[in-house]
Scaffold this motif. Structure first.
Motif, short mmCIF file in Angstrom:
data_model
loop_
_atom_site.label_atom_id
_atom_site.label_comp_id
_atom_site.label_asym_id
_atom_site.label_seq_id
_atom_site.Cartn_x
_atom_site.Cartn_y
_atom_site.Cartn_z
N UNK A 258 0.82 -1.20 0.00
CA UNK A 258 0.00 0.00 0.00
C UNK A 258 0.85 1.25 0.00
N UNK A 259 0.20 2.40 -0.10
CA UNK A 259 0.87 3.70 -0.05
C UNK A 259 0.38 4.42 1.20
N UNK A 260 1.31 4.94 1.99
CA UNK A 260 0.93 5.66 3.20
C UNK A 260 1.07 7.16 2.99
N UNK A 261 0.06 7.91 3.42
CA UNK A 261 0.09 9.37 3.36
C UNK A 261 0.15 9.89 4.79
N UNK A 262 1.26 10.52 5.14
CA UNK A 262 1.46 11.09 6.47
C UNK A 262 0.97 12.54 6.44
N UNK A 263 -0.03 12.85 7.26
CA UNK A 263 -0.59 14.21 7.26
C UNK A 263 -0.11 15.04 8.46
N UNK A 264 0.85 14.53 9.22
CA UNK A 264 1.33 15.28 10.38
C UNK A 264 1.85 16.66 10.00
#
Length: 311
Positions: A258-264
């Motif tokens: 999968x692809x992870x999107x970090x929104x921090x």
């Protein structure tokens, strides 16, 4: 840590019975939004309401997707079939303009914002407040096998999000520290990693040609230069554990394709207590919006997800 916070504003003469009823109502409402869990495929099916959208003149092909995987309408459309699964952060709780009051799906959620893009059509939107990893695996049954994009936010309920919010920020009880520690232990567990992995692999098996994009969680609280939130004593600990949660989810997601999107970073400087918060603070009159992004926060989520190449 204990709290002197009172639900009643009328002072000692306020009837104790009414105060107890108010407290019970607050806990029930918070539990519904933050801590309720679906019990299996029957609940997931109930949550999978139609995601049909009206024709949009500004979009190629004019829309026409639906919850049953009907695909994009109109000749020559380049829209990719898109499905959105997950918990309250995926549903859009806190964004307002709700499409239902069971799952708190919002027209201002990041899935509905992405649905407005020219390259995607939302064909399934079973995301629901209170969902944990097992519920999201059940939600996968609503995803068309022809989907090309799937977004997910999940994991917070597995590690006790509702318990932490209730005991650290709603009533501030002596159980706060133990609730945070319990969540941290779950994050570090192999069982949690296996559950996140199963979410990703189930979705990839359901829609083999889909890109599975897992969006993480923002840090809920702003901290000053000393690492302190002026209003909430436990804010820094919860922020630290949110970083650990996101890191754990990211590692598992990427190992499983999968692809992870970090929104921090996207939410940096916009937590509760900042001059421009994108997270809703505790609101006794509207607990359904508490500790979740507001409409501006979901715009930030959508913008971060758009950075992922789809093809």
């Amino acid at each position: 840590m204990t709290s002197n916070m009172r639900l009643d504003a009328a002072g000692p003469s306020f009837p104790a019975r009414r105060a107890a009823l108010v407290a019970a109502a607050v806990l029930a409402a918070l539990g519904l939004l933050l801590g309720s869990t679906l019990t299996g495929p029957a609940d997931a099916a109930h949550a999978a309401v139609s995601a049909a959208k009206p024709d949009k003149p500004g979009k190629p092909g004019g829309g026409g997707g639906n919850g049953g995987g009907g695909g994009s309408g109109g000749g020559g459309s380049t829209e990719l079939e898109y499905a959105a699964v997950g918990d309250s952060f995926a549903a859009g709780a806190g964004g307002g303009s709700y499409l239902d009051t069971t799952c708190y799906r919002s027209s201002k959620s990041y899935p509905k914002l992405l649905d407005g893009d020219a390259d995607k059509v939302l064909v399934a939107f079973p995301a629901c407040s209170g969902a944990d990893t097992s519920d999201v695996i059940a939600q996968a049954a609503s995803v068309p096998t022809t989907a090309k994009v799937i977004t997910v936010t999940v994991g917070g309920n597995d590690v006790g999000f509702a318990d932490v919010m209730q005991n650290c920020f709603v009533f501030v009880t002596s159980s706060c520290a133990s609730k945070i520690a319990a969540g941290a232990a779950i994050v570090d567990s192999q069982e949690f990693a296996d559950d996140i992995a199963l979410v990703v692999t189930t979705l990839r098996q359901r829609a083999p040609d889909a890109k599975v994009i897992v969006a993480g969680y923002p840090l809920l609280f702003w901290e000053n230069g000393s690492g302190v939130n002026p209003k909430y004593a436990w804010a820094d600990e919860v922020n630290d554990e949110t970083v650990a949660l996101n890191d754990r989810i990211q590692g598992v997601v990427e190992v499983n394709g999968g692809v992870f999107v970090d929104v921090e970073d996207d939410f940096d400087g916009h937590g509760i207590g900042s001059s421009d918060p994108w997270i809703n603070d505790r609101n006794w009159l509207s607990l359904s919006t508490s500790f979740h992004p507001n409409a501006t926060g979901y715009l930030a989520y959508a913008a971060a997800i758009r950075e992922v190449p789809l093809q």
